[in-house]
Design a protein around this motif. Structure first.
Motif, PDB file in Angstrom:
ATOM      1  N   SER A  43       0.822  -1.202   0.000  1.00 33.54           N
ATOM      2  CA  SER A  43       0.000   0.000   0.000  1.00 33.54           C
ATOM      3  C   SER A  43       0.859   1.256   0.000  1.00 33.54           C
ATOM      4  CB  SER A  43      -0.928  -0.004   1.215  1.00 33.54           C
ATOM      5  OG  SER A  43      -0.171   0.072   2.408  1.00 33.54           O
ATOM      6  N   ALA A  44       0.269   2.329  -0.529  1.00 36.31           N
ATOM      7  CA  ALA A  44       0.963   3.613  -0.588  1.00 36.31           C
ATOM      8  C   ALA A  44       1.116   4.222   0.800  1.00 36.31           C
ATOM      9  CB  ALA A  44       0.191   4.560  -1.506  1.00 36.31           C
ATOM     10  N   ASP A  45       0.157   3.997   1.697  1.00 32.54           N
ATOM     11  CA  ASP A  45       0.250   4.563   3.045  1.00 32.54           C
ATOM     12  C   ASP A  45       1.473   4.026   3.781  1.00 32.54           C
ATOM     13  OD1 ASP A  45      -2.042   5.958   2.557  1.00 32.54           O
ATOM     14  OD2 ASP A  45      -3.364   4.481   3.500  1.00 32.54           O
ATOM     15  N   LEU A  46       1.665   2.711   3.724  1.00 38.06           N
ATOM     16  CA  LEU A  46       2.818   2.116   4.381  1.00 38.06           C
ATOM     17  C   LEU A  46       4.119   2.635   3.764  1.00 38.06           C
ATOM     18  CD1 LEU A  46       3.530  -0.001   6.574  1.00 38.06           C
ATOM     19  CD2 LEU A  46       3.704  -1.678   4.742  1.00 38.06           C
ATOM     20  N   ALA A  47       4.150   2.714   2.438  1.00 43.01           N
ATOM     21  CA  ALA A  47       5.355   3.201   1.760  1.00 43.01           C
ATOM     22  C   ALA A  47       5.632   4.655   2.112  1.00 43.01           C
ATOM     23  CB  ALA A  47       5.196   3.027   0.256  1.00 43.01           C
ATOM     24  N   LEU A  48       4.593   5.455   2.221  1.00 36.57           N
ATOM     25  CA  LEU A  48       4.773   6.874   2.525  1.00 36.57           C
ATOM     26  C   LEU A  48       5.376   7.067   3.919  1.00 36.57           C
ATOM     27  CD1 LEU A  48       4.286   9.705   1.404  1.00 36.57           C
ATOM     28  CD2 LEU A  48       2.033   9.667   2.477  1.00 36.57           C
ATOM     29  N   ILE A  49       4.959   6.246   4.877  1.00 32.25           N
ATOM     30  CA  ILE A  49       5.517   6.353   6.237  1.00 32.25           C
ATOM     31  C   ILE A  49       6.996   5.982   6.223  1.00 32.25           C
ATOM     32  CG2 ILE A  49       5.376   5.435   8.580  1.00 32.25           C
ATOM     33  CD1 ILE A  49       2.390   5.055   8.145  1.00 32.25           C
ATOM     34  N   VAL A  50       7.360   4.926   5.481  1.00 34.49           N
ATOM     35  CA  VAL A  50       8.773   4.529   5.396  1.00 34.49           C
ATOM     36  C   VAL A  50       9.596   5.629   4.749  1.00 34.49           C
ATOM     37  CG1 VAL A  50      10.364   2.827   4.430  1.00 34.49           C
ATOM     38  CG2 VAL A  50       8.177   2.081   5.349  1.00 34.49           C
ATOM     39  N   VAL A  51       9.055   6.228   3.685  1.00 34.42           N
ATOM     40  CA  VAL A  51       9.773   7.307   3.000  1.00 34.42           C
ATOM     41  C   VAL A  51      10.043   8.464   3.969  1.00 34.42           C
ATOM     42  CG1 VAL A  51       9.533   9.101   1.230  1.00 34.42           C
ATOM     43  CG2 VAL A  51       8.982   6.736   0.686  1.00 34.42           C
ATOM     44  N   ASP A  52       9.043   8.852   4.738  1.00 33.53           N
ATOM     45  CA  ASP A  52       9.220   9.960   5.671  1.00 33.53           C
ATOM     46  C   ASP A  52      10.113   9.576   6.849  1.00 33.53           C
ATOM     47  OD1 ASP A  52       7.610  11.477   4.059  1.00 33.53           O
ATOM     48  OD2 ASP A  52       5.777  11.040   5.189  1.00 33.53           O
ATOM     49  N   ARG A  53       9.980   8.335   7.336  1.00 36.61           N
ATOM     50  CA  ARG A  53      10.762   7.922   8.504  1.00 36.61           C
ATOM     51  C   ARG A  53      12.249   7.814   8.160  1.00 36.61           C
ATOM     52  NH1 ARG A  53       8.553   2.999  12.059  1.00 36.61           N
ATOM     53  NH2 ARG A  53       6.965   4.608  12.397  1.00 36.61           N
ATOM     54  N   LEU A  54      12.580   7.341   6.974  1.00 31.80           N
ATOM     55  CA  LEU A  54      13.979   7.200   6.566  1.00 31.80           C
ATOM     56  C   LEU A  54      14.500   8.428   5.821  1.00 31.80           C
ATOM     57  CD1 LEU A  54      14.027   3.471   5.351  1.00 31.80           C
ATOM     58  CD2 LEU A  54      14.586   4.395   7.602  1.00 31.80           C
ATOM     59  N   LYS A  55      13.670   9.487   5.703  1.00 28.12           N
ATOM     60  CA  LYS A  55      14.071  10.736   5.046  1.00 28.12           C
ATOM     61  C   LYS A  55      14.594  10.491   3.636  1.00 28.12           C
ATOM     62  CE  LYS A  55      15.179  13.119   9.367  1.00 28.12           C
ATOM     63  NZ  LYS A  55      14.602  12.070  10.225  1.00 28.12           N
ATOM     64  N   LEU A  56      13.820   9.725   2.884  1.00 25.43           N
ATOM     65  CA  LEU A  56      14.244   9.384   1.522  1.00 25.43           C
ATOM     66  C   LEU A  56      13.978  10.507   0.533  1.00 25.43           C
ATOM     67  CD1 LEU A  56      13.044   5.659   1.303  1.00 25.43           C
ATOM     68  CD2 LEU A  56      15.293   6.555   1.920  1.00 25.43           C
ATOM     69  N   ARG A  57      13.242  11.530   0.935  1.00 23.99           N
ATOM     70  CA  ARG A  57      12.986  12.630   0.003  1.00 23.99           C
ATOM     71  C   ARG A  57      14.242  13.465  -0.258  1.00 23.99           C
ATOM     72  NH1 ARG A  57       7.790  13.011  -1.223  1.00 23.99           N
ATOM     73  NH2 ARG A  57       6.264  12.043   0.165  1.00 23.99           N
ATOM     74  N   SER A  58      15.215  13.338   0.642  1.00 21.61           N
ATOM     75  CA  SER A  58      16.487  14.026   0.421  1.00 21.61           C
ATOM     76  C   SER A  58      17.564  13.093  -0.115  1.00 21.61           C
ATOM     77  CB  SER A  58      16.962  14.652   1.740  1.00 21.61           C
ATOM     78  OG  SER A  58      17.116  13.644   2.747  1.00 21.61           O
ATOM     79  N   ASP A  59      17.193  11.840  -0.417  1.00 24.75           N
ATOM     80  CA  ASP A  59      18.139  10.872  -0.972  1.00 24.75           C
ATOM     81  C   ASP A  59      18.281  11.125  -2.467  1.00 24.75           C
ATOM     82  OD1 ASP A  59      19.498   8.603  -1.926  1.00 24.75           O
ATOM     83  OD2 ASP A  59      18.747   7.398  -0.253  1.00 24.75           O
ATOM     84  N   PRO A  60      19.510  11.321  -2.977  1.00 21.28           N
ATOM     85  CA  PRO A  60      19.678  11.597  -4.415  1.00 21.28           C
ATOM     86  C   PRO A  60      19.154  10.481  -5.310  1.00 21.28           C
ATOM     87  CG  PRO A  60      21.692  12.108  -3.200  1.00 21.28           C
ATOM     88  CD  PRO A  60      20.780  11.408  -2.236  1.00 21.28           C
ATOM     89  N   GLU A  61      19.186   9.238  -4.827  1.00 19.74           N
ATOM     90  CA  GLU A  61      18.713   8.135  -5.668  1.00 19.74           C
ATOM     91  C   GLU A  61      17.236   8.274  -6.002  1.00 19.74           C
ATOM     92  OE1 GLU A  61      18.261   3.242  -5.514  1.00 19.74           O
ATOM     93  OE2 GLU A  61      19.451   4.298  -3.988  1.00 19.74           O
ATOM     94  N   PHE A  62      16.471   8.878  -5.100  1.00 17.73           N
ATOM     95  CA  PHE A  62      15.037   9.007  -5.312  1.00 17.73           C
ATOM     96  C   PHE A  62      14.649  10.361  -5.891  1.00 17.73           C
ATOM     97  CE2 PHE A  62      15.563   5.782  -2.090  1.00 17.73           C
ATOM     98  CZ  PHE A  62      14.666   4.801  -2.472  1.00 17.73           C
ATOM     99  N   THR A  63      15.557  11.315  -5.851  1.00 17.27           N
ATOM    100  CA  THR A  63      15.198  12.647  -6.329  1.00 17.27           C
ATOM    101  C   THR A  63      15.782  12.984  -7.686  1.00 17.27           C
ATOM    102  OG1 THR A  63      17.100  13.557  -5.096  1.00 17.27           O
ATOM    103  CG2 THR A  63      14.961  13.528  -3.982  1.00 17.27           C
ATOM    104  N   ARG A  64      16.915  12.359  -8.051  1.00 15.66           N
ATOM    105  CA  ARG A  64      17.494  12.689  -9.353  1.00 15.66           C
ATOM    106  C   ARG A  64      16.752  11.936 -10.445  1.00 15.66           C
ATOM    107  NH1 ARG A  64      21.838   9.178  -7.439  1.00 15.66           N
ATOM    108  NH2 ARG A  64      21.770   7.206  -8.613  1.00 15.66           N
ATOM    109  N   PRO A  65      16.813  12.414 -11.666  1.00 20.69           N
ATOM    110  CA  PRO A  65      16.143  11.730 -12.781  1.00 20.69           C
ATOM    111  C   PRO A  65      16.730  10.340 -13.003  1.00 20.69           C
ATOM    112  CG  PRO A  65      16.756  13.970 -13.393  1.00 20.69           C
ATOM    113  CD  PRO A  65      17.420  13.691 -12.083  1.00 20.69           C
ATOM    114  N   GLY A  66      15.918   9.437 -13.474  1.00 18.83           N
ATOM    115  CA  GLY A  66      16.363   8.083 -13.746  1.00 18.83           C
ATOM    116  C   GLY A  66      17.200   8.001 -15.006  1.00 18.83           C
ATOM    117  N   TRP A  67      17.670   6.758 -15.257  1.00 24.15           N
ATOM    118  CA  TRP A  67      18.557   6.575 -16.422  1.00 24.15           C
ATOM    119  C   TRP A  67      17.816   6.846 -17.727  1.00 24.15           C
ATOM    120  CZ3 TRP A  67      17.217   3.109 -20.152  1.00 24.15           C
ATOM    121  CH2 TRP A  67      16.262   2.164 -19.824  1.00 24.15           C
ATOM    122  N   PHE A  68      16.507   6.571 -17.756  1.00 22.43           N
ATOM    123  CA  PHE A  68      15.762   6.820 -18.984  1.00 22.43           C
ATOM    124  C   PHE A  68      15.614   8.326 -19.229  1.00 22.43           C
ATOM    125  CE2 PHE A  68      11.790   7.145 -21.442  1.00 22.43           C
ATOM    126  CZ  PHE A  68      12.173   6.377 -22.537  1.00 22.43           C
TER     127      PHE A  68
END
Length: 776
Positions: A97-122
C-alpha cells in the motif's frame, strides 16, 4: 494434386495454414533485412544497458502466525486473521500500500536521498538525446526546494504569487500519492509476493546501494508488524468508547421496556397461571371434554339405533340381548324359555283345547309381553341417554366457540404482551453481554500480539541482481529478429496476389496444375511473338511449363473436349496462354482448334492479324460456314477461328453465344477436333465467359503471379456457379524466372542449359481454308 504441382515441389499432404515452406520462403527473401534488424536492436540495447546502474535486492520474509497467542482467555476486538489464500493476498496488498510506503519514506528521510530525487537513467537518456530539457522542473522536489526556487523567482519577477504557487503544488503532491514521484519511485523498487503456497510473504527492495536496500526492506517489515499492533490498540480503544456509549443507551432502554411490560399486564388483567394463560388452559380442558362428550354421544347413538333397528325389523330377541345388557331382561328371557319348553312338552301329551295347554299358552304370552315391555322401556332409556349426550355435546361446542371468540378477541393483547416480553428479554441479555465485554476490554488493554512475525531480516546483498545485460541483449536480438520476420510476413501477406501454389490452392480450393514463368519481352513488345512463344523459344522454361500443362489437360480430361481458358480480369496472360497451349497441342499431333470467343474486342484475333477475316460471330449468325471461317497454320497445323470481322457491330454478344446456333456449332466442332481451346473474355466485367462455360467441357483459370487480387479470383470462380466443377485447375502466369526456377528445383547451370538460340517466327499466320465437308 497434379503432376506439374508435384514437379514444383508441392506435396499432396500440404496442410492448411502457414507452413514450414512459407517460413523458408520468407527467410530466403528477407534474410538480410531480418538479420540487420536483429543486430540493430541488440546494439541499441547494449548501449542502453551501459547507462543502467547496478541494482541490489534485499529480501526480508514475514510469516503470518497460525497459532493464537493470548495472555488471558479473552477474545480480542480484532480476531486473529485467517491464513487462507484470500487473507494472505490481503496482507500482501497491505504491504504494497501507498500509506505504508509513505511512512517509510518519511521515517527514513528518503525525500532528500539523491537516488530518489534525481532523474532516472531513462530521463538521462532523453536529455542526452535532446528530447527533454535539463532545467525542467522535477515533481520530486521537496517543500524546501520548492520554496527556494520560489525565492529565486521572487527576486527575478518581484511577485509573491510564485511562492504561493510552489507551496500549493508541493502540498498537493504530498497529499496525492499519484503525483509524488518519490513515493512512486519507492513503490516501483519494492516487490511483495507470497512464497508459493506457504504463509510466508517475501518483501524485496531494490536499490543502487546494497546497504540501503537491506535497511529499507527491514524498515518495511518492522513498520508492518508495528502497524498491526497499533491497529489492534486503536480498534480496542475505539471499541471501548463505542461500548460505553452503547451501554448507557441500553440501560435507559431496558428500564423503559421493563416499566412498559408491567404497566401493560396491569392494564389488561393478563396474568400467568402455572406458567400459562388461563384462557388457553380452559380452551385445552374444554376441547378435551368436547371430545369425550362426542365419544359418549356416538356410543349412545349406536346402541339406540341398533336396538331400534332390531325391534323394527322383528329380529331375534337373543341378538337384541347382546345390545341391551340388563339383568331383568335376562330373567324375563329365562322365564320365556322355560314356558316355551313346557308348552312344547304339553302339546305332545294334550290337544289344543286341554286346560293345561291353554294355561301354558297364557303363561307364554304373558312372559313374551313382559319381555317386550321391558325391552321397549330400555330402548326408551337409550333414546333419553342419546338426547342427553347430544345436548351435552351441543353445550360444550357452544361453550368452546364462545371461548375461542374470547381468545381471538384477546389475541392482539397477547401478541403485544409477547412483543414487550421479547423486547425486554433481548435488551436485558444484550446489556449484560456488552457490560461484561466492556469490563473485559478495559482489563486487557495493551495485551495485544501481532498476527505476523519477521521470519528473516534482510541482509546486505553482496552481488548485484541486475540489470541482466546479457539476457537483455539476447532478448533484444531475438525480439528484433522476430519483429523483422513478423514485418516480412505481414508484407508478404498483404501482397495483392498469390505467391505460391499452396497459398492459391488453400484459399481457392482449386488445384494449381501449372506455373508459367515470365518470359523476356521484346522492346517494343511483340504480341505475335508472345502468342507463339512456344515456337520462338522452344528450349525456354516457359516452353517446358507449357508442355507440362498440355500433358495435365490431356490426363485430366482425356478424349475430345472443348477447353475454356478464362481469367478474372484482362492483362493476366489468358490469350497468350490459350494461344501457346493450342500450339503445343497442334505440334504434338492433336487436331487442335483455337477459337477467339471475345466478340467484343477480339484481342487474340488482332494479335494474330485476323481482324479482316470472318469469324465466330459470322458462323453463329449463319452468314458463313464453319469451313470457310476456320484458318489453318501450315507451320504448326493449328486451326484458328477468329472472333468477329473488324467493324462488325453485335447487338448482344451474350445472346449470340447463348443461342441455339452457338451450341450446335460447338457440338459440331467437338466431334471434328481432338481439342478445341476457347479464349474467352474475362469473367468479372462481362457475362460472355459464363455462357461459354455451359458449352465447354473443361476449363483453366489463369491467375497472374503476385498481381491478380485474391478477392477477384474468388469472385470470378463464384460467377461460374455449378460450372466451377469444370475447371481442371489453376494456372499461375508471369512467375519471375528466378522464383520459378527455385520452385521447380533448377540451379543456374540447369537454367542456362535450357536456354538456346531464338528460332525465327513468321511474321504472319499462314492461312488455308479447310474443305467445307470436313466440318459440315
Amino acid at each position: 494434386m497434379s503432376e506439374i504441382a508435384q514437379n514444383q515441389g508441392m506435396d499432396d499432404d500440404t496442410e492448411d495454414g502457414f507452413g514450414f515452406d512459407d517460413v523458408l520462403r520468407i527467410l530466403k527473401r528477407y534474410w538480410r533485412s531480418i538479420i540487420a534488424c536483429g543486430a540493430t536492436f541488440a546494439v541499441i540495447t547494449a548501449q542502453i544497458m551501459m547507462l543502467v546502474p547496478n541494482r541490489y535486492e534485499a529480501v526480508a520474509n514475514v510469516q503470518l502466525e497460525q497459532r493464537k497467542r493470548q495472555i488471558l482467555d479473552v477474545d480480542s476486538v480484532i480476531q486473529r486473521m485467517d491464513t487462507d489464500a484470500s487473507a494472505i493476498e490481503s496482507e500482501v496488498e497491505i504491504l504494497r500500500s501507498a500509506d505504508l510506503a509513505l511512512i517509510v519514506v518519511d521515517r527514513l528521510k528518503l525525500r532528500s536521498d539523491p537516488e530518489f530525487t534525481r532523474p532516472g537513467w531513462f530521463a538521462k537518456l532523453l536529455v542526452d538525446l535532446g528530447i527533454s530539457a535539463k532545467d525542467e522542473p522535477s515533481k520530486t522536489d521537496s517543500g524546501v526546494d520548492l520554496a527556494r526556487k520560489a525565492e529565486r523567482q521572487l527576486q527575478a519577477i518581484g511577485s509573491a504569487d510564485t511562492v504561493r504557487d510552489y507551496l500549493r503544488e508541493a502540498t498537493q503532491r504530498f497529499k496525492d500519492p499519484e503525483r509524488d514521484d518519490v513515493l512512486q519511485g519507492f513503490r516501483d523498487r519494492m516487490k511483495v509476493e507470497r512464497i508459493r503456497n506457504s504463509r510466508m510473504i517475501k518483501v524485496v527492495f531494490t536499490s543502487e546501494d546494497a546497504a540501503k536496500s537491506a535497511r529499507i526492506a527491514n524498515a518495511i517489515v518492522d513498520l508492518y508488524i508495528e502497524a498491526q499492533i497499533n491497529a489492534k490498540d486503536r480498534a480496542e480503544a475505539l471499541a471501548a468508547r463505542l461500548l460505553d456509549r452503547r451501554i448507557v443507551k441500553l440501560r435507559k432502554k431496558l428500564t423503559t421496556s421493563e416499566r412498559r411490560l408491567e404497566a401493560f399486564k396491569s392494564e389488561n388483567d393478563l396474568f400467568d397461571a402455572n406458567g400459562g394463560f388461563v384462557l388457553e388452559k380452559r380452551l385445552t380442558q374444554e376441547t378435551a371434554q368436547l371430545v369425550s362428550a362426542r365419544n359418549r354421544t356416538a356410543e349412545a347413538r349406536a346402541r339406540y339405533e341398533q336396538a331400534e333397528r332390531l325391534l323394527t325389523t322383528g329380529g331375534d330377541t337373543s341378538a337384541l340381548g347382546n345390545v341391551i345388557d340388563s339383568n331383568i331382561v335376562s330373567t324375563l328371557r329365562g322365564q320365556l324359555s322355560r314356558a316355551l319348553r313346557a308348552q312344547a312338552q304339553l302339546q305332545v301329551k294334550y290337544g289344543p283345547r286341554h286346560p293345561a295347554i291353554q294355561k301354558i299358552n297364557a303363561d307364554v304370552s304373558k312372559a313374551r309381553s313382559e319381555l317386550v315391555d321391558q325391552i321397549n322401556s330400555i330402548v326408551r332409556n337409550f333414546r333419553s341417554e342419546l338426547r342427553v349426550a347430544e345436548g351435552r355435546e351441543r353445550q360444550l361446542t357452544e361453550d368452546l366457540a364462545r371461548l375461542k371468540v374470547r381468545i381471538q378477541a384477546s389475541k392482539g393483547k397477547l401478541w403485544e404482551l409477547d412483543e414487550l416480553t421479547r423486547e425486554t428479554t433481548t435488551s436485558r441479555k444484550l446489556y449484560e453481554q456488552l457490560l461484561a465485554r466492556s469490563k473485559q476490554m478495559k482489563e486487557t488493554a495493551g495485551l495485544q500480539f501481532p498476527d505476523s512475525r519477521v521470519a528473516q531480516l534482510a541482509t546486505v546483498p553482496l552481488t548485484p541482481s541486475g540489470p541482466k545485460r546479457k539476457q537483455f541483449v539476447f532478448l533484444a536480438l531475438f525480439g528484433g529478429l522476430a519483429l523483422a520476420f513478423g514485418t516480412a510476413f505481414l508484407f508478404d501477406s498483404l501482397r495483392p496476389g498469390f505467391e505460391t501454389a499452396q497459398d492459391a490452392e488453400k484459399q481457392l480450393l482449386v488445384d494449381q496444375v501449372a506455373g508459367l514463368p515470365a518470359f523476356a519481352e521484346a522492346n517494343p513488345p511483340d504480341r505475335l511473338r508472345n502468342a507463339r512463344y512456344l515456337i520462338a523459344e522452344p528450349r525456354s522454361l516457359y516452353a517446358e511449363a507449357m508442355r507440362g500443362l498440355a500433358h495435365v489437360v490431356s490426363v485430366r480430361r482425356p478424349g475430345p473436349q472443348i477447353l475454356l481458358v478464362v481469367s478474372a480480369l484482362n492483362g493476366e496472360g489468358r490469350s497468350t496462354t490459350a494461344s501457346n497451349l493450342a500450339v503445343q497441342f497442334a505440334i504434338g499431333g492433336s487436331k487442335t482448334l483455337l477459337i477467339d470467343a471475345d466478340l467484343r474486342g477480339g484481342g487474340l484475333s488482332r494479335t494474330l492479324g485476323l481482324t479482316s477475316q470472318p469469324g465466330l460471330a459470322d458462323v453463329i449468325a449463319g452468314s458463313i460456314s464453319p469451313s470457310a471461317a476456320i484458318l489453318r497454320d501450315a507451320s504448326t497445323g493449328l486451326h484458328v477461328l477468329p472472333s468477329v470481322r473488324a467493324g462488325a457491330q453485335l447487338s448482344s454478344p451474350v445472346e449470340t453465344l447463348n443461342s441455339t446456333e452457338a451450341f450446335s456449332l460447338f457440338d459440331v466442332l467437338r466431334g471434328h477436333f481432338d481439342i478445341v481451346i476457347v479464349d474467352a473474355p474475362p469473367l468479372l466485367p462481362v457475362a460472355d465467359a459464363r455462357v461459354l462455360s455451359d458449352i465447354c467441357d473443361s476449363g483453366l483459370m489463369i491467375v497472374k503471379w503476385r498481381s491478380t487480387a485474391r478477392s477477384h479470383v474468388k469472385q470470378a470462380l463464384r460467377t461460374l456457379g455449378p460450372n466451377q466443377s469444370k475447371i481442371i485447375g489453376l494456372v499461375m502466369s508471369g512467375i519471375a524466372e528466378a522464383e520459378y526456377a527455385a520452385q521447380v528445383g533448377l540451379r543456374s547451370s540447369n537454367l542456362s542449359a535450357l536456354r538456346g538460340d531464338d528460332v525465327s517466327v513468321n511474321a504472319g499466320l499462314p492461312q488455308r481454308a479447310l474443305p467445307r465437308q470436313s466440318v459440315a
